[in-house]
Motif scaffolding. Structure first.
Motif, mmCIF file in Angstrom:
data_model
loop_
_atom_site.group_PDB
_atom_site.id
_atom_site.type_symbol
_atom_site.label_atom_id
_atom_site.label_comp_id
_atom_site.label_asym_id
_atom_site.label_seq_id
_atom_site.Cartn_x
_atom_site.Cartn_y
_atom_site.Cartn_z
ATOM 1 N N GLU A 168 0.840 -1.217 0.000
ATOM 2 C CA GLU A 168 0.000 0.000 0.000
ATOM 3 C C GLU A 168 0.865 1.252 0.000
ATOM 4 O O GLU A 168 0.598 2.211 -0.719
ATOM 5 C CB GLU A 168 -0.942 0.033 1.227
ATOM 6 N N GLY A 169 1.913 1.234 0.812
ATOM 7 C CA GLY A 169 2.802 2.392 0.890
ATOM 8 C C GLY A 169 3.503 2.648 -0.435
ATOM 9 O O GLY A 169 3.625 3.791 -0.884
ATOM 10 N N MET A 170 3.952 1.580 -1.096
ATOM 11 C CA MET A 170 4.639 1.735 -2.389
ATOM 12 C C MET A 170 3.693 2.284 -3.444
ATOM 13 O O MET A 170 4.080 3.123 -4.264
ATOM 14 C CB MET A 170 5.172 0.378 -2.873
ATOM 15 N N VAL A 171 2.440 1.802 -3.416
ATOM 16 C CA VAL A 171 1.457 2.270 -4.400
ATOM 17 C C VAL A 171 1.196 3.758 -4.193
ATOM 18 O O VAL A 171 1.221 4.552 -5.148
ATOM 19 C CB VAL A 171 0.146 1.442 -4.307
ATOM 20 N N LYS A 172 0.999 4.161 -2.932
ATOM 21 C CA LYS A 172 0.705 5.572 -2.645
ATOM 22 C C LYS A 172 1.884 6.456 -3.071
ATOM 23 O O LYS A 172 1.725 7.426 -3.804
ATOM 24 C CB LYS A 172 0.448 5.721 -1.134
ATOM 25 N N GLU A 173 3.068 6.049 -2.631
ATOM 26 C CA GLU A 173 4.262 6.844 -2.924
ATOM 27 C C GLU A 173 4.551 6.862 -4.435
ATOM 28 O O GLU A 173 4.879 7.899 -5.011
ATOM 29 C CB GLU A 173 5.441 6.207 -2.184
ATOM 30 N N GLY A 174 4.428 5.688 -5.050
ATOM 31 C CA GLY A 174 4.709 5.581 -6.487
ATOM 32 C C GLY A 174 3.750 6.433 -7.308
ATOM 33 O O GLY A 174 4.157 7.070 -8.285
ATOM 34 N N GLU A 175 2.486 6.458 -6.888
ATOM 35 C CA GLU A 175 1.512 7.277 -7.637
ATOM 36 C C GLU A 175 1.842 8.757 -7.498
ATOM 37 O O GLU A 175 1.732 9.518 -8.461
ATOM 38 C CB GLU A 175 0.082 6.971 -7.167
ATOM 39 N N GLU A 176 2.280 9.155 -6.303
ATOM 40 C CA GLU A 176 2.669 10.562 -6.096
ATOM 41 C C GLU A 176 3.885 10.902 -6.955
ATOM 42 O O GLU A 176 3.947 11.968 -7.570
ATOM 43 C CB GLU A 176 2.991 10.819 -4.619
ATOM 44 N N LEU A 177 4.841 9.996 -6.993
ATOM 45 C CA LEU A 177 6.055 10.249 -7.790
ATOM 46 C C LEU A 177 5.716 10.316 -9.282
ATOM 47 O O LEU A 177 6.157 11.217 -9.993
ATOM 48 C CB LEU A 177 7.099 9.154 -7.534
ATOM 49 N N ALA A 178 4.905 9.367 -9.740
ATOM 50 C CA ALA A 178 4.551 9.324 -11.169
ATOM 51 C C ALA A 178 3.792 10.584 -11.591
ATOM 52 O O ALA A 178 3.902 11.018 -12.745
ATOM 53 C CB ALA A 178 3.730 8.078 -11.472
ATOM 54 N N ALA A 179 3.044 11.166 -10.632
ATOM 55 C CA ALA A 179 2.250 12.367 -10.952
ATOM 56 C C ALA A 179 3.135 13.613 -11.079
ATOM 57 O O ALA A 179 2.704 14.626 -11.627
ATOM 58 C CB ALA A 179 1.188 12.593 -9.876
#
Ligand code: E4P
Length: 229
Positions: free
Chosen positions: A68-79
């Motif tokens: 969950e943490g990777m998904v949240k962080e990864g989505e923020e980074l990708a944005a």
């Protein structure tokens, strides 16, 4: 072969970009810390600054180690920018997150890969890039380049589209050997790239060409003594 530079140092990224051969950048939390970039907002701004310098992919690594943490962080980074590639560690939740992002069409780089089996899993999860660390294997008396060959062989057997990003490149011969084996990308320090430029016969050859040109043109020049009137 694509050339990525492995640094968070903006001057070095600019220098490599100015050479006209840079295809992207990889960073990691240690490289960010080395440049004194701390705090979530500063780190994000630094990624954006890197993206403004280069035209290609910029790997931004997550700190979280749970799905969950990777998904949240990864989505923020990708944005942050269209050039951002979400860099995920080769652990079970990293593989799950890789599959999640690849299903969503977000580019990924699976990092800290030290075996052919790990590379196979990364490809199965749809990773855009897999990062085998050759220098760190060499550090412990294990043949890093052999790992690149093994992964090349496996990926070619099944036509996996995941690109082999030879990481932890430490010197110029690593770059040349990775190219011989067929790594799709290499990421290394600026000095490993600049080492490709150097040959003493280039320097002495150029010196001779310039000296010969000078000599010939001094003689022919209307201003030269004995020529003209
Ligand atoms: C790759 O993405 C890593 O940032 C890097 O290549 C690690 O290199 P090192 O082993 O020299 O720290």
């Amino acid at each position: 072969m694509k050339f990525f530079i492995d640094t968070a140092n903006l001057d070095q990224i600019r220098e490599a970009q100015a050479l006209g051969i840079l295809d992207g950048v990889t960073t990691n939390p240690s490289l960010m810390a080395k440049e004194g970039i701390t705090g979530a907002d500063n780190i994000k701004n630094h990624y954006k600054a890197i993206c403004e310098i280069v035209d290609g992919d910029v790997s931004a690594e997550v700190i979280a180690t749970d799905f969950e943490g990777m998904v949240k962080e990864g989505e923020e980074l990708a944005a942050l920018h269209s050039q951002i590639v979400v860099k995920l560690p080769m652990i079970a939740d990293g593989v799950k997150a890789c599959k999640y992002f690849s299903d969503k069409g977000i580019k990924t780089n699976v990092t800290l890969v030290f075996s052919a089996g790990q590379a196979l899993l990364a490809a199965k999860a749809g990773a855009t890039y897999v990062s085998p660390f050759i220098g760190r294997l060499d550090d412990i008396s294990t043949d890093g380049l052999n790992l690149i060959s093994e992964i090349r062989h496996i990926y070619d057997n099944y036509m996996f589209e995941t690109e082999i990003l030879a990481a932890s490149v430490r010197h110029t011969m690593h770059v040349i050997d990775c190219a011989k084996i067929g790594a799709d990308v290499m990421t290394g320090p600026l000095k490993a790239i600049e080492g490709l430029l150097k040959h003493p016969l280039t320097d002495s050859g150029l010196e001779k060409f310039l000296a010969d040109y000078k000599k010939a043109n001094e003689t022919d020049s209307p201003e030269a003594p004995g020529v003209g009137f």
